[in-house]
Design a protein around this motif. Structure first.
Motif, short mmCIF file in Angstrom:
data_model
loop_
_atom_site.label_atom_id
_atom_site.label_comp_id
_atom_site.label_asym_id
_atom_site.label_seq_id
_atom_site.Cartn_x
_atom_site.Cartn_y
_atom_site.Cartn_z
N ASP A 1 1.14 -1.10 0.15
CA ASP A 1 0.39 -0.02 -0.08
C ASP A 1 0.60 1.07 0.27
O ASP A 1 0.49 2.54 -0.21
CB ASP A 1 -0.76 0.38 1.27
N LEU A 2 1.62 0.86 0.41
CA LEU A 2 2.86 2.50 0.65
C LEU A 2 4.44 2.13 0.69
O LEU A 2 5.22 0.88 1.20
CB LEU A 2 3.04 2.80 2.18
N VAL A 3 4.92 2.32 0.20
CA VAL A 3 6.88 2.46 -0.06
C VAL A 3 7.45 3.72 0.56
O VAL A 3 6.84 4.88 -0.26
CB VAL A 3 7.51 2.49 -1.57
N LEU A 4 8.15 3.35 1.55
CA LEU A 4 9.01 4.11 1.94
C LEU A 4 10.65 4.21 1.67
O LEU A 4 11.30 3.16 1.67
CB LEU A 4 8.56 4.55 4.01
N ASN A 5 10.97 5.09 0.47
CA ASN A 5 12.42 4.67 0.33
C ASN A 5 13.29 5.69 0.81
O ASN A 5 13.17 7.16 0.76
CB ASN A 5 12.27 4.94 -1.51
N LEU A 6 14.13 4.78 1.90
CA LEU A 6 15.76 5.63 2.48
C LEU A 6 16.06 5.28 2.23
O LEU A 6 17.83 5.44 2.21
CB LEU A 6 15.48 5.64 4.10
N ALA A 7 16.81 4.19 1.55
CA ALA A 7 17.95 3.33 0.79
C ALA A 7 18.65 4.48 0.40
O ALA A 7 18.25 4.71 -0.71
CB ALA A 7 17.75 2.20 0.30
N ALA A 8 19.47 4.59 1.04
CA ALA A 8 20.89 5.34 0.02
C ALA A 8 22.18 4.86 0.43
O ALA A 8 22.65 4.99 1.74
CB ALA A 8 20.26 6.68 0.54
N GLU A 9 23.20 5.90 -0.91
CA GLU A 9 24.18 6.18 -0.55
C GLU A 9 24.09 7.56 0.49
O GLU A 9 24.32 8.41 -0.15
CB GLU A 9 25.21 6.21 -1.59
N SER A 10 24.96 7.66 1.20
CA SER A 10 24.71 9.15 2.50
C SER A 10 25.82 9.58 2.81
O SER A 10 25.65 10.83 3.37
CB SER A 10 23.52 8.56 3.56
N HIS A 11 26.47 9.17 2.90
CA HIS A 11 27.95 9.99 3.13
C HIS A 11 28.63 10.87 2.17
O HIS A 11 29.21 10.64 1.26
CB HIS A 11 28.60 8.97 4.25
N VAL A 12 28.63 12.57 2.38
CA VAL A 12 29.18 12.83 1.44
C VAL A 12 30.68 12.94 0.88
O VAL A 12 31.40 12.59 0.14
CB VAL A 12 29.49 14.19 1.94
N ASP A 13 31.29 12.40 2.37
CA ASP A 13 32.88 12.32 2.65
C ASP A 13 32.91 11.67 0.96
O ASP A 13 34.31 10.91 0.09
CB ASP A 13 33.64 12.19 3.23
N ARG A 14 32.60 10.32 1.09
CA ARG A 14 32.69 9.13 0.45
C ARG A 14 31.93 9.45 -1.39
O ARG A 14 33.04 8.84 -1.90
CB ARG A 14 31.63 8.08 1.05
N SER A 15 31.06 10.35 -1.47
CA SER A 15 30.72 10.44 -2.42
C SER A 15 31.84 11.30 -3.19
O SER A 15 31.90 11.68 -4.69
CB SER A 15 29.58 11.42 -2.68
N ILE A 16 32.69 11.97 -2.25
CA ILE A 16 33.86 13.08 -2.86
C ILE A 16 35.38 12.01 -3.25
O ILE A 16 35.24 11.76 -4.56
CB ILE A 16 34.47 13.84 -2.18
N GLU A 17 35.17 10.89 -2.67
CA GLU A 17 36.15 9.85 -3.13
C GLU A 17 36.02 8.80 -4.45
O GLU A 17 36.66 8.37 -5.12
CB GLU A 17 36.09 8.86 -1.79
N ASP A 18 34.22 8.35 -4.04
CA ASP A 18 34.31 7.32 -5.18
C ASP A 18 32.77 7.80 -5.76
O ASP A 18 31.90 7.60 -4.37
CB ASP A 18 34.35 6.26 -5.30
N SER A 19 31.75 8.60 -6.56
CA SER A 19 30.54 8.71 -6.89
C SER A 19 29.91 7.77 -7.52
O SER A 19 28.64 7.99 -7.59
CB SER A 19 30.21 10.31 -7.34
N GLY A 20 30.61 6.72 -8.66
CA GLY A 20 29.57 5.54 -8.85
C GLY A 20 28.61 5.19 -8.64
O GLY A 20 27.61 4.74 -8.32
#
Ligand code: NAD
Ligand code: TYD
Length: 338
Positions: free
Chosen positions: A78-97
């Motif tokens: 009935d409902l989807v709550l989407n929280l799944a994510a890569e969430s850390h800014v510093d990691r995204s600077i190292e590798d954004s893929g």
């Protein structure tokens, strides 16, 4: 109500699952989580017994079309709550893929499944970081342009806009929440507050980026979880809703408060090279959710910080297993031979 929560083994997801199971007795929940480094099955291992028949864990990737389609065929959500994510800014600077894969492709796969399987409502958890950075004045409003500055926030902005496009193009019933920096129990100790609490406890240096003058608006995680459920239940289709804690602090203030709470000396502070593209200030105008849904943050920062520090002191083995890496053995023990 049959509800899918994605990313339920991470920080906010764990708190959200607990909030839902305690406060919505007619909801049963499936937690779809890939158990990346940020997902910890031990966070939720008591839930199946505590709430018989109302909680199920499924290990899987939101960006894996076959996995998601099979799950949506098995359950009629009935409902989807989407929280799944890569969430850390510093990691995204190292590798954004991986950020592009999970935070954009993953959202698209879920949206398509929701559309095909006629899910009642889709709520996407976005972030204040999609708005970019503020100067000393003003607060983000929902009608601001999205101007993300890090690969993390850019990937979240893309996911956020994909949701909008599925409302406009496909008539999907979807809503978005954009919240400020959360803190509280179960936060992975790479983020500012748990990292500083643990380092201070262990008499290790506290690495403060730049001069520590960057400002974040801090919200206790329970307030965010309550808001997510309110928006899921009563938010208007196609709308985004800001949430914030009304608690703007410079990073250095937070670090000093933590040291004070733990009776540790300021000499543990170590100023380190600044984060590239470091957003200066986030602040949230949450008048819309206040007016439409009656939501407000309930926890003041001092109270929330004390509760959080107490939780980390009471749950030393939780973070020690993370620091040593042994928290990852739990899944193998539970499911490895099944
Ligand atoms: P987290 O990193 O603690 O947890 C993320 C969870 O998602 C983990 O359990 C991880 O295993 C899971 N996951 C990652 N990739 C996956 C995939 N491909 N398929 C299935 N599961 C996957 O993050 P969090 O702090 O709990 O944040 C949850 C959500 O809230 C995120 O969407 C984040 O962008 C958003 N948000 C966080 C904050 C904050 O301050 N933490 C603020 C606003 C919004
Ligand atoms: P963080 O918890 O990573 O959240 P975000 O970057 O999503 O806001 O960081 C919060 C603030 O603290 C941010 O301005 C960066 C700063 N910071 C430090 O000064 N030192 C650290 O070790 C970390 C992890 C963050």
């Amino acid at each position: 109500m049959k509800v899918l929560v994605t990313g339920g083994s991470g920080f906010i997801g764990t708190n959200l699952l607990r909030y839902i199971l305690e406060n919505r007795s007619d909801w049963s929940v499936v937690n779809l989580d890939l158990l990346t480094y940020a997902g910890n099955l031990e966070n939720t291992m008591d839930l199946a017994d505590a709430y018989p028949g109302r909680y199920e864990f499924v290990k899987g990737d939101i960006a894996d079309h076959a996995c998601v389609d099979a799950l949506f065929s098995r359950h009629s959500f009935d409902l989807v709550l989407n929280l799944a994510a890569e969430s850390h800014v510093d990691r995204s600077i190292e590798d954004s893929g991986i950020f592009v894969r999970t935070n954009i492709l993953g959202v698209q796969v879920l949206l398509d499944a929701a559309r095909r399987h006629k899910v009642g409502r889709f709520l996407h958890v976005s972030t204040d970081e999609v708005y970019g950075s503020l100067g000393k004045e003003g607060r983000f409003r929902e009608d601001f342009h999205l101007e993300p500055n890090s690969p993390y926030s850019a990937s979240k902005a893309a996911g956020d806009l994909l949701v909008r496009s599925y409302v406009k193009t496909h008539g999907l019933d979807a809503v978005v929440t954009r919240c400020s920096n959360n803190y509280g129990p179960y936060q992975f100790p790479e983020k500012l507050i748990p990292l500083m609490v643990i380092n201070a406890f262990n008499d290790r240096d506290l690495p403060v980026y730049g001069e520590g003058r960057n400002v974040r608006d801090w919200i206790f995680v329970d307030d965010h979880c309550r808001g997510i459920v309110m928006v899921a239940e009563n938010g208007r289709c196609g709308e985004a809703y800001n949430m914030g804690g009304d608690a703007e602090k410079e990073n250095i203030q937070i670090v000093r408060l933590i040291l004070g709470n733990l009776a540790k000396p300021d000499s543990l502070i170590r100023f380190v090279t600044d984060r590239p593209g470091h957003d200066f200030r986030y602040a949230m105008d949450f008048a819309k959710i206040e007016a439409e849904l009656g939501w407000q943050p309930e926890f003041g920062f001092d109270e929330g910080l004390k509760k959080t520090i107490a939780w980390y002191l009471d749950n030393q083995s939780w973070w020690e297993k993370i620091l040593s890496g042994t928290y990852r053995h739990y899944y193998e023990r539970m499911y490895g031979s099944r």
